[in-house]
Design an enzyme around this catalytic site. Structure first.
Site, PDB file in Angstrom:
ATOM      1  N   GLU A  72      73.352  51.737  47.973  1.00 46.92           N
ATOM      2  CA  GLU A  72      72.735  51.467  49.743  1.00 46.92           C
ATOM      3  C   GLU A  72      73.026  49.708  50.184  1.00 46.92           C
ATOM      4  O   GLU A  72      72.282  48.415  50.324  1.00 46.92           O
ATOM      5  CB  GLU A  72      71.262  52.077  50.104  1.00 46.92           C
ATOM      6  CG  GLU A  72      71.476  52.295  51.646  1.00 46.92           C
ATOM      7  CD  GLU A  72      70.795  52.563  52.101  1.00 46.92           C
ATOM      8  OE1 GLU A  72      69.330  51.947  51.240  1.00 46.92           O
ATOM      9  OE2 GLU A  72      70.032  53.529  52.873  1.00 46.92           O
TER      10      GLU A  72
ATOM     11  N   LYS B 108      52.600  51.376  61.880  1.00 46.56           N
ATOM     12  CA  LYS B 108      53.305  49.767  61.033  1.00 46.56           C
ATOM     13  C   LYS B 108      54.605  49.896  61.348  1.00 46.56           C
ATOM     14  O   LYS B 108      55.466  49.855  60.550  1.00 46.56           O
ATOM     15  CB  LYS B 108      52.524  49.441  59.731  1.00 46.56           C
ATOM     16  CG  LYS B 108      52.601  47.546  60.156  1.00 46.56           C
ATOM     17  CD  LYS B 108      53.059  47.071  59.049  1.00 46.56           C
ATOM     18  CE  LYS B 108      54.388  47.397  58.212  1.00 46.56           C
ATOM     19  NZ  LYS B 108      55.232  46.008  58.851  1.00 46.56           N
TER      20      LYS B 108
ATOM     21  N   GLU C 141      60.814  59.319  53.561  1.00 45.70           N
ATOM     22  CA  GLU C 141      61.779  59.009  53.557  1.00 45.70           C
ATOM     23  C   GLU C 141      62.663  57.463  53.544  1.00 45.70           C
ATOM     24  O   GLU C 141      62.694  56.984  53.981  1.00 45.70           O
ATOM     25  CB  GLU C 141      61.941  59.863  54.951  1.00 45.70           C
ATOM     26  CG  GLU C 141      63.643  59.450  56.136  1.00 45.70           C
ATOM     27  CD  GLU C 141      64.502  58.904  56.329  1.00 45.70           C
ATOM     28  OE1 GLU C 141      64.869  58.699  55.321  1.00 45.70           O
ATOM     29  OE2 GLU C 141      65.254  58.869  57.301  1.00 45.70           O
TER      30      GLU C 141
ATOM     31  N   CYS D 288      69.444  55.009  56.951  1.00 45.76           N
ATOM     32  CA  CYS D 288      69.806  55.505  55.675  1.00 45.76           C
ATOM     33  C   CYS D 288      70.489  56.877  55.514  1.00 45.76           C
ATOM     34  O   CYS D 288      70.789  57.116  54.142  1.00 45.76           O
ATOM     35  CB  CYS D 288      68.017  56.284  55.598  1.00 45.76           C
ATOM     36  SG  CYS D 288      67.883  57.160  56.707  1.00 45.76           S
TER      37      CYS D 288
END
Lengths: 475, 305
Positions: free
Chosen positions: A387, A182, A256, A290
């Site tokens: 983040e 996906k 992850e 990331c």
């Protein structure tokens, strides 16, 4: 004098954009039963294409197709044969590199320089690398006869749509699994073209399935009882939900997730290259990475000079049309993401950090955020802890190596880190003490299919790439 | 001013930030992908032409050859009066007088190589006499070579003192100090030599004589540009850079200009602060300029250079 480079736009026509795209199930593009979505070009906010999405029934159909293909065709097939398909796909990705690069830039907003020089070549390299493993799995140090897990459900993010798809597809298929992928809601196009490439390569039906859609489709997929493994790359928040969902089911999982990487610059670093590395660490892909080096830790004796050099360098970054070959920083992928960046930057102001914004000109339309640096940042501030996933750098200083390590590891995340010093022993000393899946020394954001990548703590678990990466797809 | 004291000079130069070769070359490669076309290309071509030190440094040089070079320097493309003149003509000292005579009344400067060019292997007296010969002949720019033997042996004071002495002998003439980076071995030493020359009073630091391979390379020019940028940050003074040897095509020249623009800064995009030392670059620049104007390439022989 001022010497302004003339615009050098790559032709959007190269993307071969079609008005509509459909889910890929059982070797065919089919009408999904979900509500179709419109994917937009973040650089203009104009619609690019209509994309059919999957319903729960489509998820079911895809998993069933993958199961059949795994048990009847792909699993029993010899590694040598599987390799042939993967090599073919890798080759076509390389051959259609220009088309894929332009398509990715249109859909994602990242500069063509990056899709052309990083995303597509690295995606192709991952496919080639894993094709090479398909017939050598018994020599990978994973036991005498590693067996596939079965059917893999993979959910990938919008920051590297094609590359993340390749990171999941390549090892899954090389090891004899089949996969239902996906792609992210805002960036489904390159994965669908990759499905087309796989179909053209003659990949047996059901081995690869691609289901566009939003988070609900992702949730339906990862929660599907027919999967043997889930591989997810995305936010920590969603990762936690997935882990809860899978707890006790016996299904394998790799995650992850997010990061808040420290880039440690010692006073004896090669300063010009450290400046480049810090710029690359946070402004590559607009900071939508990331493992972005979003926290700069600079040693106090050089802090002032380093920041002066850094600001001067950042001011020269060219922000604008992602299709322009001279653009260094492109568009923010979605309005929602832009709002999140704006909010977090405002939190930086509110908590007393000093904001510096690049004087660069921004395009009049589209989703853009100028390169931004916060100084006088304290570890307790949100901009130092959360983040941001945007072109925003938070700067902290340190006096001693111990302090650098303490500050660098003062985060729930543990994906990556950078160390800049001309002294090898100091680089190693620091790297040994950092808690991160990857530590780069005198470089940043380097990816290679042979090097395992993954995190610790709230950055997830499991590795992608190299022999360790194969382990996540075999029993 | 820093004392010409062996210990402190060496300590200072060895205390400069290091150069990471991998990172440097990566940045160079990234900058090379800048796409320069259209009006930017045309402006770049004219800028590059105006920065050329049109050079002939052959044993077989004659007054006639220098005269024709001077004519070309004044008016690079006889059919295109809007082409700017080059910055300077660069010759051996014995021909400097001839060049001065031929360039009188023009904006083109006369540069002469001196100091036992290209090896620099002679006595201090000979080197200074060589310099004076060129200055007396009317050269307004002196291109000196450093004593690479002394540099590599670690005798930094000898190199420093020699540059100071030559600078003095130059009088009002501008001093360009040739580091011959192809002989220095490491990027770190290129940086040290750059700072050594700047400290000793070089107006311009220059990569190469053109007699040694490799001559000018983009990574080395990046280091020189960083040095003058940092020198400016420290002192407020503007010093220049000259890239010499091996730069033959318009594409190459534009890549250097991109480096000047993005490494040192737009302030260095002027013939006063950046030069190309070249003998054949002008021909390709003119060819590309004509092609840009007319939409097709002409026979190279017709363009002259």
């Amino acid at each position: 004098m001022t010497w302004t480079y003339a615009p050098a736009p790559e032709s959007a026509a190269l993307a071969g954009l079609r008005p509509s795209y459909r889910p890929f199930i059982g070797g065919e593009f089919v009408d999904g039963h979900g509500e179709s979505l419109t994917t937009v070009n973040p650089a203009t906010e104009e619609p690019l294409a209509e994309v059919g999405t999957a319903s729960d029934a489509d998820v079911d159909a895809a998993v069933t197709a993958a199961r059949t293909a795994q048990e009847k065709v792909w699993g029993p097939m010899s590694g040598t044969e599987r390799a042939k398909y993967l090599f073919r796909i890798a080759r076509v990705v390389a051959e259609r590199a220009r088309e894929l690069a332009v398509l990715e830039t249109l859909d994602n907003g990242k500069p063509i320089r990056e899709t052309r020089d990083v995303d597509v070549p690295t995606a192709s390299a991952h496919l080639f690398h894993h094709a090479g493993w398909a017939d050598k799995l018994e020599h990978a140090g994973l036991g005498p006869a590693p067996a596939p897990l079965g059917v893999v459900g993979a959910v990938v993010p919008w920051n590297f749509p094609l590359l993340m798809a390749a990171w999941k597809i390549a090892p899954a298929l090389a090891t004899g699994n089949t996969i239902v992928l996906k792609p992210a809601e805002t960036t489904p196009l390159s994965a669908l073209v990759l499905a087309e490439i796989a179909a053209d390569a003659g990949l047996p039906p059901g081995v690869l399935n691609v289901l566009p859609g939003d988070g609900a489709v992702g949730a339906a997929l990862v929660g599907h009882g027919g999967l043997d493994k889930v591989a997810f790359t995305g936010s920590t928040e969603v990762g936690i939900q997935i882990q809860r969902r899978l707890a006790g089911t016996g299904r394998a999982l790799t995650l992850e997730l997010g990061g808040k990487a420290a880039n440690i610059v010692y006073s004896d670093a090669a300063l010009d290259q450290a400046v480049e590395g810090v710029v690359d660490g946070i402004f590559f892909n607009q900071g939508h990475v990331c493992c972005a080096g979003s926290r700069l830790l600079v040693q106090e004796p050089i802090a002032e000079e380093f920041l002066e050099r850094l600001r001067e360098r950042i001011a020269g970054l060219r922000v604008g049309d992602p299709l322009d070959k001279n653009t260094d920083v492109g568009a923010i992928n979605s309005r929602a993401q832009l709002e999140r960046i704006v909010d977090l930057a405002a939190a930086g102001d509110a908590e007393g950090a000093q904001r510096w914004t690049s004087p660069c000109a921004l395009p009049e339309r589209g989703l853009f955020f100028p390169p931004t640096v916060f100084t006088e940042v304290e570890q307790t501030m949100r901009i130092a802890r959360e983040e941001i996933f945007g072109p925003v750098l938070s700067v902290l200083t340190f006096r001693t190596p111990d302090e650098a390590v303490a500050k660098a590891t003062n985060t729930p995340y543990g994906l990556s880190a950078g160390v800049w010093t001309e002294k090898g022993s100091k680089a190693l000393w620091t790297a040994q003490r950092l808690r991160a899946g990857v530590v780069w020394a005198n470089t940043f954001n380097r990816f290679d299919p042979t090097a395992p990548f993954g995190g610790t703590g709230e950055s997830g678990f499991g590795r992608e790439g190299g022999r360790t990466g194969l382990q996540a797809y075999v029993r | 001013m820093l004392r010409s004291d062996e210990h402190s000079l060496s300590r200072f130069l060895h205390g400069l930030p290091g150069v990471d070769a991998v990172g440097l070359e990566r940045r160079v490669a990234a900058l090379q992908t800048r796409s320069i076309k259209g009006d930017a290309k045309l402006r770049g071509i004219d800028l590059a032409i105006s920065m050329i030190d049109l050079t002939t440094l052959e044993g077989a040089d004659t007054p006639g050859k220098v005269a024709s070079l001077c004519a070309q320097a004044r008016r690079p493309d006889p059919d295109q009066p809007d082409v700017p003149p080059v910055a300077a003509v660069c010759v051996y000292p014995d021909l400097a007088g001839r060049a001065v005579e031929r360039l009188r009344g023009s904006s083109v400067a006369v540069a002469a190589v001196a100091t036992a060019f290209p090896s620099g292997r002679s006595s201090r007296e000979v080197k200074l006499a060589d310099t004076r010969l060129a200055v007396e002949a009317g050269a307004s720019e002196i291109d000196m070579v450093i004593d690479r033997g002394a540099f590599l042996a670690g005798d930094l004071t000898a190199v420093f003192d020699e540059i100071v002495a030559v600078k003095q002998a130059c009088g009002r003439a501008h001093l360009k100090v040739i580091l011959e980076t192809g002989e220095l071995g490491t990027y770190d030493d290129v940086r040290r030599a750059s700072w050594l020359a700047l400290l000793a009073g070089a107006d311009v630091i220059k990569t190469s004589t053109g007699k040694i391979s490799p001559a000018s390379t983009l990574p080395v020019v990046h280091i020189l540009l960083q040095a003058v940028r940092d020198w400016h940050r420290l002192t407020g003074e503007y010093r220049g850079v000259k890239a010499a040897g091996g730069i033959r095509s318009t594409k190459d020249a534009l890549r250097y200009l991109v480096a000047v623009n993005e490494v040192a800064g737009p302030a260095w995009l002027t013939p006063a602060l950046f030069r190309f030392g070249a003998s054949s670059l002008l021909g390709d620049l003119l060819l590309q300029r004509r092609a840009k104007a007319s939409g097709h390439y002409e026979n190279r022989a017709r363009v002259g250079a």
